[in-house]
Write a protein that holds these residues in place. Structure first.
Motif, mmCIF file in Angstrom:
data_model
loop_
_atom_site.group_PDB
_atom_site.id
_atom_site.type_symbol
_atom_site.label_atom_id
_atom_site.label_comp_id
_atom_site.label_asym_id
_atom_site.label_seq_id
_atom_site.Cartn_x
_atom_site.Cartn_y
_atom_site.Cartn_z
ATOM 1 N N UNK A 14 1.037 -1.548 0.230
ATOM 2 C CA UNK A 14 -0.198 -0.052 0.603
ATOM 3 C C UNK A 14 0.954 0.660 -0.042
ATOM 4 N N UNK A 15 1.496 0.960 -0.247
ATOM 5 C CA UNK A 15 2.529 2.557 -0.517
ATOM 6 C C UNK A 15 2.024 3.761 -1.119
ATOM 7 N N UNK A 16 2.649 4.825 -0.857
ATOM 8 C CA UNK A 16 1.900 5.704 -2.064
ATOM 9 C C UNK A 16 2.239 5.856 -3.347
ATOM 10 N N UNK A 20 6.014 3.750 -6.510
ATOM 11 C CA UNK A 20 5.622 3.211 -7.842
ATOM 12 C C UNK A 20 6.510 3.166 -8.910
ATOM 13 N N UNK A 21 6.559 3.403 -10.208
ATOM 14 C CA UNK A 21 7.177 2.792 -11.241
ATOM 15 C C UNK A 21 6.668 3.757 -12.528
#
Length: 74
Positions: A14-16, A20-21
């Motif tokens: 659940x990262x912001x 993400x790439x």
């Protein structure tokens, strides 16, 4: 650990979105287009902004009109 596994783990944590790439890859194309457009506009105004009208036309505001003799020859 493969990149696919890392990406799957990042999604499950659940990262912001900015961690993400893929969002950055999708933003890159339009961002490069905006930068290229800005550079083109700046170069156009610096290089060709105040050139004289060579064929004898008259400039009235944004409209360039040709003299009557030149218009008849065309």
């Amino acid at each position: 650990m493969t990149s696919r596994t890392r990406e799957t783990e990042a999604l499950s944590e659940g990262l912001p979105w900015w961690r993400h790439r893929w969002p950055w890859l999708l933003i890159l194309g339009p961002a490069l287009a905006v930068v290229g457009c800005a550079i083109t506009i700046v170069l156009a105004f610096q290089s060709y902004g105040d050139q004289a009208i060579i064929d004898g036309g008259a400039r009235q505001g944004l409209v360039v009109t040709a003299p009557a003799a030149s218009a008849a020859q065309r």
